[in-house]
Structure formats: C-alpha cells, structure tokens
Design a protein around this motif. Structure first.
Motif, PDB file in Angstrom:
ATOM      1  N   ALA A  10       0.834  -1.204   0.000  1.00 31.57           N
ATOM      2  CA  ALA A  10       0.000   0.000   0.000  1.00 31.57           C
ATOM      3  C   ALA A  10       0.870   1.255   0.000  1.00 31.57           C
ATOM      4  CB  ALA A  10      -0.927  -0.006   1.207  1.00 31.57           C
ATOM      5  N   ALA A  11       1.922   1.247   0.827  1.00 32.42           N
ATOM      6  CA  ALA A  11       2.819   2.410   0.904  1.00 32.42           C
ATOM      7  C   ALA A  11       3.509   2.645  -0.438  1.00 32.42           C
ATOM      8  CB  ALA A  11       3.847   2.196   2.013  1.00 32.42           C
ATOM      9  N   MET A  12       3.875   1.547  -1.105  1.00 38.24           N
ATOM     10  CA  MET A  12       4.532   1.666  -2.401  1.00 38.24           C
ATOM     11  C   MET A  12       3.553   2.198  -3.450  1.00 38.24           C
ATOM     12  SD  MET A  12       7.082  -1.165  -3.844  1.00 38.24           S
ATOM     13  CE  MET A  12       7.392  -1.237  -5.578  1.00 38.24           C
ATOM     14  N   ALA A  13       2.321   1.701  -3.415  1.00 33.74           N
ATOM     15  CA  ALA A  13       1.305   2.150  -4.368  1.00 33.74           C
ATOM     16  C   ALA A  13       0.990   3.637  -4.178  1.00 33.74           C
ATOM     17  CB  ALA A  13       0.031   1.322  -4.198  1.00 33.74           C
ATOM     18  N   MET A  32      13.221   0.432  -4.639  1.00 35.00           N
ATOM     19  CA  MET A  32      14.604   0.021  -4.399  1.00 35.00           C
ATOM     20  C   MET A  32      14.891  -0.066  -2.899  1.00 35.00           C
ATOM     21  SD  MET A  32      17.331  -1.116  -5.629  1.00 35.00           S
ATOM     22  CE  MET A  32      17.302  -0.848  -7.393  1.00 35.00           C
ATOM     23  N   SER A  33      14.429   0.933  -2.136  1.00 42.27           N
ATOM     24  CA  SER A  33      14.679   0.882  -0.690  1.00 42.27           C
ATOM     25  C   SER A  33      13.875  -0.249  -0.047  1.00 42.27           C
ATOM     26  CB  SER A  33      14.375   2.222  -0.020  1.00 42.27           C
ATOM     27  OG  SER A  33      13.033   2.583  -0.212  1.00 42.27           O
ATOM     28  N   ALA A  34      12.677  -0.525  -0.588  1.00 41.29           N
ATOM     29  CA  ALA A  34      11.875  -1.651  -0.089  1.00 41.29           C
ATOM     30  C   ALA A  34      12.622  -2.961  -0.316  1.00 41.29           C
ATOM     31  CB  ALA A  34      10.514  -1.689  -0.787  1.00 41.29           C
ATOM     32  N   LEU A  56       7.645  -2.442 -13.132  1.00 39.50           N
ATOM     33  CA  LEU A  56       6.273  -2.516 -12.643  1.00 39.50           C
ATOM     34  C   LEU A  56       5.808  -1.198 -12.035  1.00 39.50           C
ATOM     35  CD1 LEU A  56       3.833  -4.379 -12.436  1.00 39.50           C
ATOM     36  CD2 LEU A  56       4.600  -5.039 -10.169  1.00 39.50           C
ATOM     37  N   GLY A  57       6.697  -0.499 -11.325  1.00 43.57           N
ATOM     38  CA  GLY A  57       6.317   0.786 -10.728  1.00 43.57           C
ATOM     39  C   GLY A  57       5.816   1.774 -11.776  1.00 43.57           C
ATOM     40  N   ASP A  58       6.549   1.882 -12.884  1.00 42.17           N
ATOM     41  CA  ASP A  58       6.155   2.787 -13.965  1.00 42.17           C
ATOM     42  C   ASP A  58       4.826   2.354 -14.583  1.00 42.17           C
ATOM     43  OD1 ASP A  58       8.569   4.030 -13.563  1.00 42.17           O
ATOM     44  OD2 ASP A  58       9.601   2.887 -15.126  1.00 42.17           O
ATOM     45  N   ILE A  59       4.688   1.042 -14.725  1.00 42.25           N
ATOM     46  CA  ILE A  59       3.465   0.507 -15.337  1.00 42.25           C
ATOM     47  C   ILE A  59       2.259   0.805 -14.447  1.00 42.25           C
ATOM     48  CG2 ILE A  59       2.288  -1.646 -15.951  1.00 42.25           C
ATOM     49  CD1 ILE A  59       5.169  -2.676 -16.724  1.00 42.25           C
ATOM     50  N   LEU A  60       2.418   0.573 -13.139  1.00 37.95           N
ATOM     51  CA  LEU A  60       1.308   0.835 -12.218  1.00 37.95           C
ATOM     52  C   LEU A  60       0.952   2.321 -12.209  1.00 37.95           C
ATOM     53  CD1 LEU A  60       2.176  -1.447  -9.160  1.00 37.95           C
ATOM     54  CD2 LEU A  60       0.654  -1.908 -11.074  1.00 37.95           C
TER      55      LEU A  60
END
Length: 142
Positions: free
Chosen positions: A104-107, A114-116, A134-138
């Motif tokens: 949730a925090a990442m979203a 990277m830190s996660a 995936l981050g860019d895609i989301l």
C-alpha cells in the motif's frame, strides 16, 4: 470465584477455535489495502491494456504475504491487450512478494521500490529488471 475462570476458559477456547481463525481472517481481509489496489490495477489493465503491454512485455505475479486467500494477482502484460487473474498466473516472468502495508505504501508513493527491496520489504523471484518496470506501469495504469 469460579465464574471468572469459566469465562476466561471460554474466551481462550473461542479464540483458539478454527472458526474464530476463519472469521478473523475474513474480518482482516476487509481491511486489506491490497484488495483495493488490485481492483485499481484490474481497471487500469482493462482501460489501457494495449499501451501497458507495449511498456511491460512480461507476466507479473504479485503476492501479498499477509493478505489471506485473495493475496495474489497475476498481471499479464505480454499477451494480447493484457489481462489480470486473481490467484496464480501461468508462468510469471517475475514474482513480487510484499506485505500488505508495504504494498500500500509503495502504491501511494510513500515507499520506494529500491529501498523496499534493500530493506527486505520487497522480495523478487525471477527477472529483477522487470520488477523495476512494474512501478512505472502501475503509475501509468492509474
């Protein structure tokens, strides 16, 4: 007197029962942020699937390690106009495993991928470069 001991035994018995465990898991599942995020991802893939397939070119498996039975979402951004499947997908290129709160925090952009990963909050099986995509895609699926 003895009445208090009986109540204590009853509470311990109830909380240890499989039914209580099942009930508690159902209660918790309503509070899981990952469910709402999965819904948004599914909507994003339906709306912008072909664009996301151009960006992704892979099958992503998300696993929320503490989210009960509905803890998996497979995002196919390799075939056709893209698709999502609740549960295990066929042959994911990369599997990303996180706890609900971290996901949730990442979203929400509060936790960097990277830190996660470095702190062990994000586990990756398969192609790590795809996990970075995936981050860019989301983000573009919003």
């Amino acid at each position: 007197g003895c009445e208090g001991q009986g109540q204590a035994f009853f509470i311990v018995f109830i909380t240890a029962s499989p039914f209580f465990a099942w009930l508690w898991s159902k209660f918790l599942s309503f509070k899981m942020a990952s469910k709402a995020i999965f819904d948004k991802i599914e909507a994003g893939v339906k709306a912008k699937g072909s664009d996301l397939v151009k960006m992704g070119g892979a099958v992503f498996q998300l696993v929320i390690s503490d989210a009960g039975d509905d803890n998996k979402l497979c995002i196919d951004l390799k075939n056709g106009n893209g698709s999502t499947t609740r549960g295990d997908g066929a042959k994911p290129d990369v599997t990303i495993i996180m706890k609900d709160a971290d996901f949730a925090a990442m979203a929400e952009g509060k936790l960097d991928g990277m830190s996660a990963f470095m702190s062990g909050k994000l586990k990756i099986k398969g192609n790590m470069l795809l996990a970075q995509k995936l981050g860019d895609i989301l983000e573009s699926a919003k």
